[in-house]
Design an enzyme around this catalytic site. Structure first.
Site, PDB file in Angstrom:
ATOM      1  N   SER A 113       0.950  -1.225   0.116  1.00 46.56           N
ATOM      2  CA  SER A 113      -0.130  -0.008   0.009  1.00 46.56           C
ATOM      3  C   SER A 113       0.915   1.155  -0.037  1.00 46.56           C
ATOM      4  CB  SER A 113      -0.930   0.104   1.148  1.00 46.56           C
ATOM      5  OG  SER A 113      -0.107   0.014   2.452  1.00 46.56           O
ATOM      6  N   GLY A 114       2.069   0.997  -0.555  1.00 49.89           N
ATOM      7  CA  GLY A 114       2.918   2.514  -0.986  1.00 49.89           C
ATOM      8  C   GLY A 114       2.457   3.017  -2.237  1.00 49.89           C
ATOM      9  N   TRP A 129       7.818   7.828   3.983  1.00 46.94           N
ATOM     10  CA  TRP A 129       9.129   8.304   4.646  1.00 46.94           C
ATOM     11  C   TRP A 129       9.848   9.079   3.557  1.00 46.94           C
ATOM     12  CZ3 TRP A 129      12.157   5.142   8.637  1.00 46.94           C
ATOM     13  CH2 TRP A 129      11.264   4.662   9.497  1.00 46.94           C
ATOM     14  N   GLN A 178      11.760  11.622   1.521  1.00 47.64           N
ATOM     15  CA  GLN A 178      12.044  13.346   1.851  1.00 47.64           C
ATOM     16  C   GLN A 178      12.167  14.079   0.622  1.00 47.64           C
ATOM     17  OE1 GLN A 178      15.330  13.695   4.617  1.00 47.64           O
ATOM     18  NE2 GLN A 178      14.511  12.214   6.091  1.00 47.64           N
ATOM     19  N   GLY A 179      13.263  13.615  -0.308  1.00 45.23           N
ATOM     20  CA  GLY A 179      13.549  14.577  -1.468  1.00 45.23           C
ATOM     21  C   GLY A 179      12.602  14.874  -2.355  1.00 45.23           C
ATOM     22  N   GLU A 238      19.328  17.260  -6.873  1.00 39.69           N
ATOM     23  CA  GLU A 238      19.957  16.493  -6.043  1.00 39.69           C
ATOM     24  C   GLU A 238      21.225  15.804  -6.936  1.00 39.69           C
ATOM     25  OE1 GLU A 238      16.831  13.716  -4.800  1.00 39.69           O
ATOM     26  OE2 GLU A 238      15.914  15.062  -3.308  1.00 39.69           O
ATOM     27  N   ASP A 284      10.105  -9.333   1.655  1.00 44.13           N
ATOM     28  CA  ASP A 284       8.830 -10.270   1.757  1.00 44.13           C
ATOM     29  C   ASP A 284       8.453 -10.411   0.284  1.00 44.13           C
ATOM     30  OD1 ASP A 284       8.771 -10.329   4.615  1.00 44.13           O
ATOM     31  OD2 ASP A 284       7.728  -8.401   4.833  1.00 44.13           O
ATOM     32  N   HIS A 301      22.439   5.064   0.667  1.00 45.88           N
ATOM     33  CA  HIS A 301      22.309   6.457   0.595  1.00 45.88           C
ATOM     34  C   HIS A 301      23.570   7.046   1.442  1.00 45.88           C
ATOM     35  CE1 HIS A 301      20.762  10.622   1.270  1.00 45.88           C
ATOM     36  NE2 HIS A 301      20.066  10.193   0.438  1.00 45.88           N
ATOM     37  N   ARG A 328      25.000   9.178  -6.475  1.00 45.07           N
ATOM     38  CA  ARG A 328      24.986   8.612  -4.994  1.00 45.07           C
ATOM     39  C   ARG A 328      26.073   7.447  -4.748  1.00 45.07           C
ATOM     40  NH1 ARG A 328      18.588   7.842  -3.406  1.00 45.07           N
ATOM     41  NH2 ARG A 328      18.689   9.956  -3.207  1.00 45.07           N
ATOM     42  N   HIS A 376      19.652   1.782   1.405  1.00 43.44           N
ATOM     43  CA  HIS A 376      18.495   2.732   1.087  1.00 43.44           C
ATOM     44  C   HIS A 376      17.507   2.267   0.334  1.00 43.44           C
ATOM     45  CE1 HIS A 376      16.369   6.532   0.961  1.00 43.44           C
ATOM     46  NE2 HIS A 376      16.728   6.694  -0.362  1.00 43.44           N
ATOM     47  N   GLU A 431       9.593  -0.641  -5.762  1.00 44.53           N
ATOM     48  CA  GLU A 431      10.801  -1.127  -5.539  1.00 44.53           C
ATOM     49  C   GLU A 431      11.041  -2.720  -5.608  1.00 44.53           C
ATOM     50  OE1 GLU A 431      12.134   0.804  -1.646  1.00 44.53           O
ATOM     51  OE2 GLU A 431      14.135  -0.388  -1.732  1.00 44.53           O
ATOM     52  N   ARG A 437      20.546   4.073  -8.930  1.00 47.70           N
ATOM     53  CA  ARG A 437      19.290   4.623  -9.095  1.00 47.70           C
ATOM     54  C   ARG A 437      19.554   6.171  -9.100  1.00 47.70           C
ATOM     55  NH1 ARG A 437      15.550   7.050  -5.783  1.00 47.70           N
ATOM     56  NH2 ARG A 437      16.301   5.793  -3.803  1.00 47.70           N
TER      57      ARG A 437
END
Ligand code: SIN
Length: 541
Positions: free
Chosen positions: A33-34, A65, A67-68, A133, A228, A249, A295, A356, A380, A391
């Site tokens: 449910s993301g 969660w 942020q960017g 970024e 999972d 990250h 990154r 990350h 993901e 990425r």
């Protein structure tokens, strides 16, 4: 045929018999449910029933969660070709250029659609505010709540998904395994504390379970990110690929007790410096792009500088930036640091890299189709080919939107074309011996040991000896953990993490070169002959 075959001891983690278990039936089953799962749900036609499985509460996904922000060409001075070129450059030679073009061209539409649905992005001079970024040649990262983009985007998506009259959301429900019959996905066996196990039969299933960061001792990921979906897909016969590419990250808060909180790359995007413990701004020695290198390069540079200075972290320095800008732009990060007595406008922030984002996952095509009929995947848990070996920042929420939409649309169309057949398949999961274990294993100890082993030997710098040692150790733990049947998620999560660790190690051993997030001290250069994906599938037990 996949490049590697890895044995998986049991097809299902638990035993079940159709006469002794509850059943549910739906047209489309969405697991996760993301951002990818909920975006898929919004695409399933109103005439079809759908069940959305959420491992915790819907509001607590990893997406929330973030942020960017979300990358997209929204500024007239930018061009699609720039975003494509940056994604390809970050991906170090193994992005699928067709997928990159597709995703980059769809980005503005997907972002504007979120705005129509109520997501409020930060504004500047009447337009969407854009930040930079690492690896981006232009300002193209749209953000919300300044440094809590995921929270706002998920608020808007959750509001819309919970209004869908055709959707049931099952929260706090663990997906143990995908059900397959004659090679076709038919739904999943799920568990929750109230109802125990249920077989959910679905005409079409979408996997959107997110990542695997909890495999590593140091991670930005929440507790739910235990691989999972990767593990269930593998047991169901799906091909996975790129499993050696775990993205680290560069800047994770390094304070004991801070739960390894992410310090967004946008902090460097707005001009923060990286300094070592002597105060030196060291990135110039590693990349002409300085703090805004991709990154993988920044993470490697930090590790090397930590080794050179024999210090366990480096520091982010924002003290030269206007204090008002820092306070306004990073309210969330400012609050987290304040809780530990740090003022980000003045104090150095101790950081170091952490796991990350899992780049590897189920191989999917441009329509979100996995290699298992009846199973679609997005986000993901997939390997679409967008990210290559590394990425580009803020391309992940975007990928979840683009392929979530495709998965929902295609699974919906396939379900609509399937006649109603609301009866269970007589599928039995039997084990030769034993019964549910009394949990006599110390699961916390095993989990901590796995995290430390993976961090030490399958982390940012890898060697043949380290990888072989990790393989021996993880195989040893797996032999006795996989042989048990557990009765609740703590055991299943550990089994999934061990299995996926084995896949990561196998991928890392096979790739005898360094590329993107995968760095081997014994093969420090990329090898043009290995500029390809390595795929893995379940082999004979
Ligand atoms: C960040 O804010 O640095 C994370 C963004 C991302 O992972 O793409």
């Amino acid at each position: 045929m996949a490049d590697l075959l890895i044995s998986s001891p049991h097809r299902y983690l638990v035993r079940f018999h159709p006469k002794r278990i509850a059943h549910a039936f739906t047209d489309v089953l969405i697991i996760g449910s993301g951002i990818a799962g909920l975006r898929a749900a919004l695409e399933v036609p109103a005439g079809l029933q759908q069940i959305i499985i959420s491992k915790d509460q819907v509001a607590l996904s990893n997406s929330a969660w973030a942020q960017g922000g979300i990358a997209g060409v929204l500024d007239p001075v930018d061009e699609f070709s720039n975003h494509v070129a940056d994604t390809l450059a970050a991906g170090k030679g193994i992005c699928d250029p067709r997928i990159v073009e597709l995703v980059v061209h769809e980005a503005p539409e997907r972002i504007h659609e979120l705005i129509e649905w109520g997501a409020v992005f930060d504004q500047e001079n009447g337009s969407i505010a854009l930040t930079r970024e690492g690896g981006h040649s232009h300002r193209r990262v749209a953000h919300a709540l300044q440094d809590a983009t995921g929270k706002e985007v998920m608020r808007a998506l959750i509001a819309r998904a919970t209004e869908l009259p055709n959707a049931e959301i099952w929260e706090k429900t663990f997906t143990i395994d995908l059900l397959t019959h004659e090679g076709v996905c038919r739904g999943a066996v799920v568990w929750n504390r109230e109802h125990g196990k249920t077989l959910v039969w679905a005409k079409q299933t979408i996997l959107a379970t997110g990542g695997a960061g909890q495999i590593y001792r140091e991670t930005t990921n929440p507790a739910i990110a235990t691989a999972d979906g990767h593990a269930a897909a593998f047991r169901a016969g799906a091909e996975l690929r790129d499993m050696e590419f775990m993205q680290f990250h560069p800047t994770v808060l390094y304070i004991a007790g801070s739960s390894r909180h992410l310090i967004s790359e946008a902090v460097r995007g707005e001009g923060a410096y990286l300094r070592d413990c002597t105060g030196e701004r060291f990135m110039g020695a590693y990349s002409s792009q300085m703090e805004l290198a991709p990154r993988d390069e920044v993470s490697h540079a930090i590790v090397r500088q930590m080794e050179k200075t024999r210090h366990p972290c480096v520091y982010l320095d924002l003290s030269h930036l206007p204090k008002e800008l820092v306070r306004e732009r990073f309210p969330h990060i400012g609050k987290v640091c304040r809780d530990f007595g740090l003022d980000i406008t003045r104090d150095l922030i101790p950081v170091r890299p952490g796991a990350h984002y899992m780049i590897g996952g189920c191989t999917t095509d441009d329509e979100a189709r996995t290699t298992v009929p009846g199973l679609w995947a997005a986000g993901e848990v997939t390997s679409t080919g967008l990210h290559g070996a590394n990425r580009l920042a803020s391309n992940s929420l975007l990928e979840g939107l683009v392929f979530g939409r495709r998965a929902g649309r295609n699974a919906g169309a396939a379900a609509a074309a399937t006649p109603d057949e609301f009866r269970p398949i007589p599928l039995v999961s039997d084990w030769p011996t034993g019964g549910p274990t009394d949990d006599e294993l110390d699961l916390t100890d095993l989990r901590n040991s796995l995290g430390s082993e993976m961090w030490r030997d399958v982390g940012i710098q890898r060697t043949l000896a380290g990888l072989e040692g990790a393989q021996r150790q993880v195989d040893f733990w797996s032999t006795y953990v996989a042989a048990k049947e557990f009765a609740d998620p703590r055991g299943w999560e550990l089994q999934n993490m061990l299995l996926v660790s084995r896949l990561i190690i196998a991928g890392a051993l096979s790739r005898r070169e360094s590329r993107g997030t995968h760095f081997r001290n014994d093969f420090p250069q990329p090898d043009p002959g290995q500029a390809q994906h390595f795929s893995i599938q379940a082999g004979p037990t």
